[in-house]
Write an enzyme that holds these catalytic residues in place. Structure first.
Site, PDB file in Angstrom:
ATOM      1  N   TRP A  86      67.707  51.526 100.169  1.00  0.00           N
ATOM      2  CA  TRP A  86      66.998  50.426 100.835  1.00  0.00           C
ATOM      3  C   TRP A  86      67.126  50.510 102.352  1.00  0.00           C
ATOM      4  CZ3 TRP A  86      63.274  48.390  98.339  1.00  0.00           C
ATOM      5  CH2 TRP A  86      63.337  48.262  96.953  1.00  0.00           C
ATOM      6  N   ASP A 110      70.360  42.850 105.470  1.00  0.00           N
ATOM      7  CA  ASP A 110      69.647  42.656 104.210  1.00  0.00           C
ATOM      8  C   ASP A 110      70.685  42.335 103.144  1.00  0.00           C
ATOM      9  OD1 ASP A 110      68.305  42.875 101.800  1.00  0.00           O
ATOM     10  OD2 ASP A 110      67.291  44.763 102.287  1.00  0.00           O
ATOM     11  N   LYS A 116      66.923  38.929  93.137  1.00  0.00           N
ATOM     12  CA  LYS A 116      68.145  39.554  92.655  1.00  0.00           C
ATOM     13  C   LYS A 116      69.139  38.468  92.233  1.00  0.00           C
ATOM     14  CE  LYS A 116      66.193  43.337  93.842  1.00  0.00           C
ATOM     15  NZ  LYS A 116      66.205  43.991  95.134  1.00  0.00           N
TER      16      LYS A 116
END
Ligand code: PLP
Length: 362
Positions: A103, A173, A197
């Site tokens: 990511w 993040d 998530k």
């Protein structure tokens, strides 16, 4: 399990707390006697304004968000943030990125469209199985911010100590660790998370941004929707927001408050992850892929070292009613995502199953 549900180890969208799903189910046709459900009501209605206001207030309380930070609910998931961040935060046109997995690699690549983006640290040399030393990085004196993915969802590592940014704002993040434990918001310039998530349905990003980072001098060609200040000035309702996702996240925030807040959640997560890591550390068949000191409490990748055997384990878990344990192709093996809403019994049952599998295949 109740309602015939399986233990769902999906990395995202991921399992939700059953009491929250029950409450939502009860309200879906008629929200608290107002005659319509949340999916059908105007975002400009008083009822909806209360829903979004309470969601924000509960999040502020849970995380102890200081008054000089804005909370924004923005569509486009966490991925859109990879572009919005450089579009809004670059003033000198320079930013420093730390790449610790898939990511952060994506975020780093996206940011390169907008400025001079430095790679100041990476753990790519060992397939992102650790967090590099970030105590004395070559931070660019002109850097507008330093970027991390605090928990790498695919590679399963976590920053247990934040990098030394030498005074530059840290942008993090937190998608796959959001609200998994206490967080000192004032250590950051900005925190963001895709909801699916740990807190709700997909399609929504929650952005917590220090007010002084709102840029009132953007490139005039910046799409209006991609301007943080527009969202801040319009209470996240410049256009129709993701009403449903915000409502569900609000329910999860209330649920977290009820179980004792983020300290309590952290304790539950630590105990839960320990069950799985203790097993992996003692197993002759399975091994975790990340250095012990950098392991995630949320995403646990593990392997047998033999891809055929890995595939056999995945198939066996699926047949036994455990869902979504196949590892991402960049790591292989298996991955158990054990977010806030995964009950400890789910992890215990999985460990029991893996123990039996190991015995049977010794
Ligand atoms: C899932 C994930 C994303 C992408 O989220 P989308 O909502 O699909 O855009 C970004 N960062 C991290 C750390 C993630 O886990």
């Amino acid at each position: 399990m109740e309602y015939g549900r399986t233990y769902n180890f999906s990395a995202g969208p991921a399992t939700m707390p059953v009491p929250v799903l029950e409450e939502i189910a009860n309200e879906v046709l008629n929200y608290r006697g107002c005659g319509t459900g949340v999916m059908e009501m105007s975002h400009r209605s008083k009822v909806y304004q209360t829903i979004i206001d309470e969601a924000e207030a509960d999040l502020r309380e849970l995380m102890g968000i200081p008054d000089n930070y804005k909370v924004l609910f923005i569509q486009g998931g966490a991925t859109l943030q990879f572009a919005m961040i450089p579009m809004n935060l670059l003033k000198n046109g320079v930013a420093d990125y730390i790449v610790t997995g898939a990511w952060s690699q994506k975020a780093y690549k996206e940011a390169q469209k907008y400025g001079k983006i430095n790679l100041v640290a990476t753990s790519k040399d060992r397939n992102y199985s650790y967090i590099p030393d970030c105590s004395d990085l070559p931070i660019d004196p002109d850097a507008d911010y330093v970027f991390i993915v605090e928990n790498e969802t695919i590679h399963g590592n976590t920053f247990w100590a934040l990098p030394n940014t030498k005074g530059k704002p840290l942008v993090s993040d937190q998608s796959s660790m959001f609200l998994s434990g206490p967080c000192n918001v004032s250590d950051y310039g900005m925190i963001f998370a895709g909801a699916q998530k740990n807190v709700g349905p997909s399609g929504l990003a929650i952005v917590i941004i220090r007010e002084d980072l709102l840029n009132r001098d953007l490139d005039p060609k910046t799409p209006t929707y991609l301007d943080y200040a527009i969202h801040a000035d319009n209470g996240s309702m410049y256009n129709t927001p993701n009403c449903w996702a915000i409502y569900v996240c609000g329910k999860v925030f209330k649920y977290l408050k009820k179980i004792g807040g983020l300290e309590a959640m952290a304790k539950i997560n630590e105990d839960k992850a320990k069950i799985l890591y203790d097993f992996l550390d003692s197993s002759a068949l399975f091994a975790g892929t990340v250095d012990k000191c950098d392991r995630s409490l949320m995403n646990v990748p593990f392997v047998t070292g033999d891809s055929e055997k890995d595939a056999a384990v995945v198939a066996a878990t699926k047949a036994a009613g455990f869902d979504n344990l196949k590892g991402h192709k960049s790591v292989g093996g298996l991955r158990a995502s054990i977010y806030n809403a995964m009950p400890a019994e789910g992890v215990e049952a999985l460990v029991e199953f893996l123990r039996e599998f190991e015995k049977a295949n010794a």
